[in-house]
Design a protein around this motif. Sequence first.
Motif, PDB file in Angstrom:
ATOM      1  N   PRO A   1       0.814  -1.217   0.000  1.00 28.30           N
ATOM      2  CA  PRO A   1       0.000   0.000   0.000  1.00 28.30           C
ATOM      3  C   PRO A   1       0.844   1.261   0.000  1.00 28.30           C
ATOM      4  CG  PRO A   1      -0.045  -1.075   2.154  1.00 28.30           C
ATOM      5  CD  PRO A   1       0.619  -2.025   1.217  1.00 28.30           C
ATOM      6  N   GLN A   2       2.119   1.143   0.373  1.00 30.24           N
ATOM      7  CA  GLN A   2       3.001   2.302   0.371  1.00 30.24           C
ATOM      8  C   GLN A   2       3.573   2.595  -1.005  1.00 30.24           C
ATOM      9  OE1 GLN A   2       4.610   0.040   3.828  1.00 30.24           O
ATOM     10  NE2 GLN A   2       5.542   2.010   4.307  1.00 30.24           N
ATOM     11  N   MET A   3       3.417   1.660  -1.939  1.00 25.98           N
ATOM     12  CA  MET A   3       3.907   1.851  -3.305  1.00 25.98           C
ATOM     13  C   MET A   3       2.789   1.529  -4.288  1.00 25.98           C
ATOM     14  SD  MET A   3       7.836   0.556  -3.350  1.00 25.98           S
ATOM     15  CE  MET A   3       9.011   1.073  -2.122  1.00 25.98           C
ATOM     16  N   PRO A   4       1.784   2.376  -4.350  1.00 21.35           N
ATOM     17  CA  PRO A   4       0.656   2.107  -5.255  1.00 21.35           C
ATOM     18  C   PRO A   4       1.115   2.021  -6.707  1.00 21.35           C
ATOM     19  CG  PRO A   4       0.603   4.370  -4.445  1.00 21.35           C
ATOM     20  CD  PRO A   4       1.645   3.656  -3.648  1.00 21.35           C
ATOM     21  N   GLY A   5       0.544   1.053  -7.425  1.00 26.35           N
ATOM     22  CA  GLY A   5       0.881   0.893  -8.832  1.00 26.35           C
ATOM     23  C   GLY A   5       2.085   0.024  -9.093  1.00 26.35           C
ATOM     24  N   VAL A   6       2.698  -0.530  -8.026  1.00 26.41           N
ATOM     25  CA  VAL A   6       3.892  -1.365  -8.174  1.00 26.41           C
ATOM     26  C   VAL A   6       3.533  -2.814  -7.861  1.00 26.41           C
ATOM     27  CG1 VAL A   6       6.180  -1.887  -7.218  1.00 26.41           C
ATOM     28  CG2 VAL A   6       5.526   0.483  -7.674  1.00 26.41           C
ATOM     29  N   ARG A   7       4.009  -3.732  -8.698  1.00 23.74           N
ATOM     30  CA  ARG A   7       3.793  -5.165  -8.480  1.00 23.74           C
ATOM     31  C   ARG A   7       5.094  -5.881  -8.810  1.00 23.74           C
ATOM     32  NH1 ARG A   7      -0.237  -9.405 -11.447  1.00 23.74           N
ATOM     33  NH2 ARG A   7       1.069  -8.838 -13.207  1.00 23.74           N
ATOM     34  N   ILE A   8       5.718  -6.510  -7.809  1.00 26.14           N
ATOM     35  CA  ILE A   8       7.029  -7.138  -7.971  1.00 26.14           C
ATOM     36  C   ILE A   8       6.853  -8.644  -8.146  1.00 26.14           C
ATOM     37  CG2 ILE A   8       9.312  -7.493  -6.966  1.00 26.14           C
ATOM     38  CD1 ILE A   8       8.720  -4.580  -7.530  1.00 26.14           C
ATOM     39  N   GLU A   9       7.356  -9.169  -9.247  1.00 23.66           N
ATOM     40  CA  GLU A   9       7.275 -10.607  -9.481  1.00 23.66           C
ATOM     41  C   GLU A   9       8.190 -11.355  -8.512  1.00 23.66           C
ATOM     42  OE1 GLU A   9       7.626 -13.872 -13.152  1.00 23.66           O
ATOM     43  OE2 GLU A   9       8.246 -11.786 -13.447  1.00 23.66           O
ATOM     44  N   GLY A  10       7.688 -12.442  -7.964  1.00 20.44           N
ATOM     45  CA  GLY A  10       8.466 -13.218  -7.011  1.00 20.44           C
ATOM     46  C   GLY A  10       9.589 -14.000  -7.657  1.00 20.44           C
ATOM     47  N   ASN A  11      10.707 -14.055  -6.963  1.00 17.84           N
ATOM     48  CA  ASN A  11      11.870 -14.835  -7.378  1.00 17.84           C
ATOM     49  C   ASN A  11      12.556 -15.309  -6.102  1.00 17.84           C
ATOM     50  OD1 ASN A  11      13.674 -15.858  -9.413  1.00 17.84           O
ATOM     51  ND2 ASN A  11      15.141 -14.286  -8.805  1.00 17.84           N
ATOM     52  N   PRO A  12      11.890 -16.177  -5.320  1.00 19.36           N
ATOM     53  CA  PRO A  12      12.368 -16.484  -3.971  1.00 19.36           C
ATOM     54  C   PRO A  12      13.752 -17.138  -3.953  1.00 19.36           C
ATOM     55  CG  PRO A  12      10.090 -17.203  -4.263  1.00 19.36           C
ATOM     56  CD  PRO A  12      10.617 -16.848  -5.622  1.00 19.36           C
ATOM     57  N   PHE A  13      14.551 -16.714  -2.989  1.00 19.41           N
ATOM     58  CA  PHE A  13      15.865 -17.321  -2.765  1.00 19.41           C
ATOM     59  C   PHE A  13      16.288 -17.020  -1.336  1.00 19.41           C
ATOM     60  CE2 PHE A  13      17.016 -13.003  -3.693  1.00 19.41           C
ATOM     61  CZ  PHE A  13      18.204 -12.765  -3.028  1.00 19.41           C
ATOM     62  N   PHE A  14      17.343 -17.682  -0.896  1.00 19.52           N
ATOM     63  CA  PHE A  14      17.870 -17.461   0.445  1.00 19.52           C
ATOM     64  C   PHE A  14      19.139 -16.632   0.370  1.00 19.52           C
ATOM     65  CE2 PHE A  14      15.093 -21.030   1.183  1.00 19.52           C
ATOM     66  CZ  PHE A  14      14.527 -20.730   2.414  1.00 19.52           C
ATOM     67  N   GLY A  15      19.151 -15.527   1.123  1.00 14.30           N
ATOM     68  CA  GLY A  15      20.335 -14.685   1.146  1.00 14.30           C
ATOM     69  C   GLY A  15      21.519 -15.369   1.787  1.00 14.30           C
ATOM     70  N   VAL A  16      21.259 -16.206   2.797  1.00 20.11           N
ATOM     71  CA  VAL A  16      22.340 -16.881   3.523  1.00 20.11           C
ATOM     72  C   VAL A  16      22.273 -18.381   3.285  1.00 20.11           C
ATOM     73  CG1 VAL A  16      23.374 -17.365   5.769  1.00 20.11           C
ATOM     74  CG2 VAL A  16      22.392 -15.108   5.321  1.00 20.11           C
ATOM     75  N   MET A  17      23.324 -18.915   2.697  1.00 18.56           N
ATOM     76  CA  MET A  17      23.541 -20.355   2.573  1.00 18.56           C
ATOM     77  C   MET A  17      25.030 -20.574   2.779  1.00 18.56           C
ATOM     78  SD  MET A  17      21.216 -21.276  -0.790  1.00 18.56           S
ATOM     79  CE  MET A  17      21.120 -23.022  -0.443  1.00 18.56           C
ATOM     80  N   GLY A  18      25.387 -21.365   3.792  1.00 15.51           N
ATOM     81  CA  GLY A  18      26.812 -21.515   4.032  1.00 15.51           C
ATOM     82  C   GLY A  18      27.143 -22.662   4.958  1.00 15.51           C
ATOM     83  N   LEU A  19      28.439 -22.863   5.108  1.00 13.85           N
ATOM     84  CA  LEU A  19      28.978 -23.907   5.974  1.00 13.85           C
ATOM     85  C   LEU A  19      29.743 -23.276   7.125  1.00 13.85           C
ATOM     86  CD1 LEU A  19      30.397 -26.331   3.231  1.00 13.85           C
ATOM     87  CD2 LEU A  19      28.066 -26.210   4.159  1.00 13.85           C
ATOM     88  N   ALA A  20      30.079 -24.070   8.107  1.00 14.26           N
ATOM     89  CA  ALA A  20      30.865 -23.576   9.236  1.00 14.26           C
ATOM     90  C   ALA A  20      32.337 -23.467   8.843  1.00 14.26           C
ATOM     91  CB  ALA A  20      30.716 -24.515  10.427  1.00 14.26           C
ATOM     92  N   PRO A  21      33.052 -22.514   9.429  1.00 20.01           N
ATOM     93  CA  PRO A  21      34.508 -22.476   9.228  1.00 20.01           C
ATOM     94  C   PRO A  21      35.177 -23.535  10.081  1.00 20.01           C
ATOM     95  CG  PRO A  21      33.888 -20.798  10.802  1.00 20.01           C
ATOM     96  CD  PRO A  21      32.595 -21.451  10.346  1.00 20.01           C
ATOM     97  N   SER A  22      36.347 -23.989   9.663  1.00 15.96           N
ATOM     98  CA  SER A  22      37.165 -24.804  10.552  1.00 15.96           C
ATOM     99  C   SER A  22      37.748 -23.887  11.633  1.00 15.96           C
ATOM    100  CB  SER A  22      38.297 -25.455   9.771  1.00 15.96           C
ATOM    101  OG  SER A  22      39.157 -24.444   9.235  1.00 15.96           O
ATOM    102  N   LYS A  23      38.324 -24.467  12.667  1.00 18.87           N
ATOM    103  CA  LYS A  23      38.925 -23.619  13.705  1.00 18.87           C
ATOM    104  C   LYS A  23      40.101 -22.805  13.177  1.00 18.87           C
ATOM    105  CE  LYS A  23      37.115 -25.877  17.781  1.00 18.87           C
ATOM    106  NZ  LYS A  23      37.380 -26.447  19.127  1.00 18.87           N
TER     107      LYS A  23
END
Length: 366
Positions: free
Chosen positions: A134-156
Motif C-alpha cells: 500500500p506504500q507503493m501504489p501501482g507497483v507489483r514485484i514478481e516473485g523470485n524467492p531465494f535465500f540470502g544466507v547459505m553456508g557452511l561452518a569455518p574450521s577452527k
Amino acid sequence: MTRHILHVDRTVRLADAAHEGHNRWHPDIKPMACVRDGDEAEIHTRDSFDCQICRSMTGADLAGVSIGRAHPLTGPVFVDGAMPGDLLAVDILDIHAHNEGFTVIAPGFGFLRDRFTAPHLVHWQMADGYATSPQMPGVRIEGNPFFGVMGLAPSKPLLATILEREQRLHDKGGAVFLPDPDGAVPAFDDALRTIPPREMGGNLDIKQLTKGTTVYLPVYAEGGLFSVGDAHFAQGDGESCGSAIETSAILHARFRVLKGEAARRGQKDVSFGNETAPRPPLDPSTRFYATTGTCIRDDGENLSEDLTLATRNALLNMVDHICDRYGFTPENAICLASVAVNLRISQIVDVPNVTVSAFLPLDIFD
C-alpha cells in the motif's frame, strides 16, 4: 534416499528456541540434523530480523530493533562423509515463501547509508506470485524467492584467520562487524557475525540462487555443517538499501558430497550454476529504463577505475528518476531499487571511467 524435515516456529524468536538454529558462525555449534550423501531436506526458516518486524510497525518503531539478532539460521546440518577438501553440492529443489514481507532502511547500513539516514519500513503482501505494498501504489514485484544466507561452518584454523583479518580491517577504519554478544545465539565469544559472506558462503545475497540452481560450497569443517536463512521473496542486484523483500520460507534441497573436488580444483570460494534456467537474468525483451554512473565525484574529481563510485552514481541517478517519474519519496525510491533494480557492469576497459548501469524493469508498474 531419505528426506529430513527441520521445523522451526517462525513466530518465536530464536533466543527462545535456541535448539532450532543459530545466528553466528562457529565450528562448535551442535548440528540440528545429520544427513547422508544424496539425502534431501525440507528446512523451515525465520525472517532475517528474527520476528522483530510486524505489520503494525512503522519506520519510527525500528529504533527498538536489534541488528544483533539478524540472520537467525536453521541448522547446522551435518552431512556424513563431507570432509575438508570436498565440495558440498546443494541442489535447490524448491523454495516456498511466506505471504508477508518487509523492506527496511536501517540507519548506518546499506550502500547509500550516508544519504539515507532515517529509518524506513515498507510492508509487502504476496499473492499469486507477486508482491504489492500500500506504500507503493501501482507497483507489483514478481516473485523470485531465494535465500540470502547459505553456508557452511569455518574450521577452527579458518575461524582464527577470519577473526584476525577482520580485526585488522577494523583497526584500519574499515566497515566490518566484529564478534558481539548482543543477541548472539549461541553466545560464543569468538563466533563470526553473519553480515558478510566469506569463503564458506554465508550472506551471499545472490538473487540467482533460486529453484533449479546448485550451490557448490568448499568444505572446511567435518560434516560441512550447512545452515540457511535470510529468505527473500524478491531482490534487485545489490540489495541497495540493505534489505530485499524479507520474509520467512522453506528450502527443499538435496545434499551431495563431491569427494576431493575443492582440493582438486583449488576452489576456495562458492560457485553456483543453473543449467535449466527458464530465462536469462536480464531478459533483453523486458521493458526497462536505465541510468548510468561513472567514477566522477560530485565535486568534479575524476577517480580511476572506481566501480564503487560508478555504482553509487548509477543508483543515485535511478533514485532521482523514480522520484521524478513516479512521485515516490527518496526512501521509497531506494527501497524499490533494492528489491527490483538490477545493476550491471557495462564496461571496465575505457579508462579512467568505468560504467555501471542500473536497470529498472518497467513491467513492475501497473
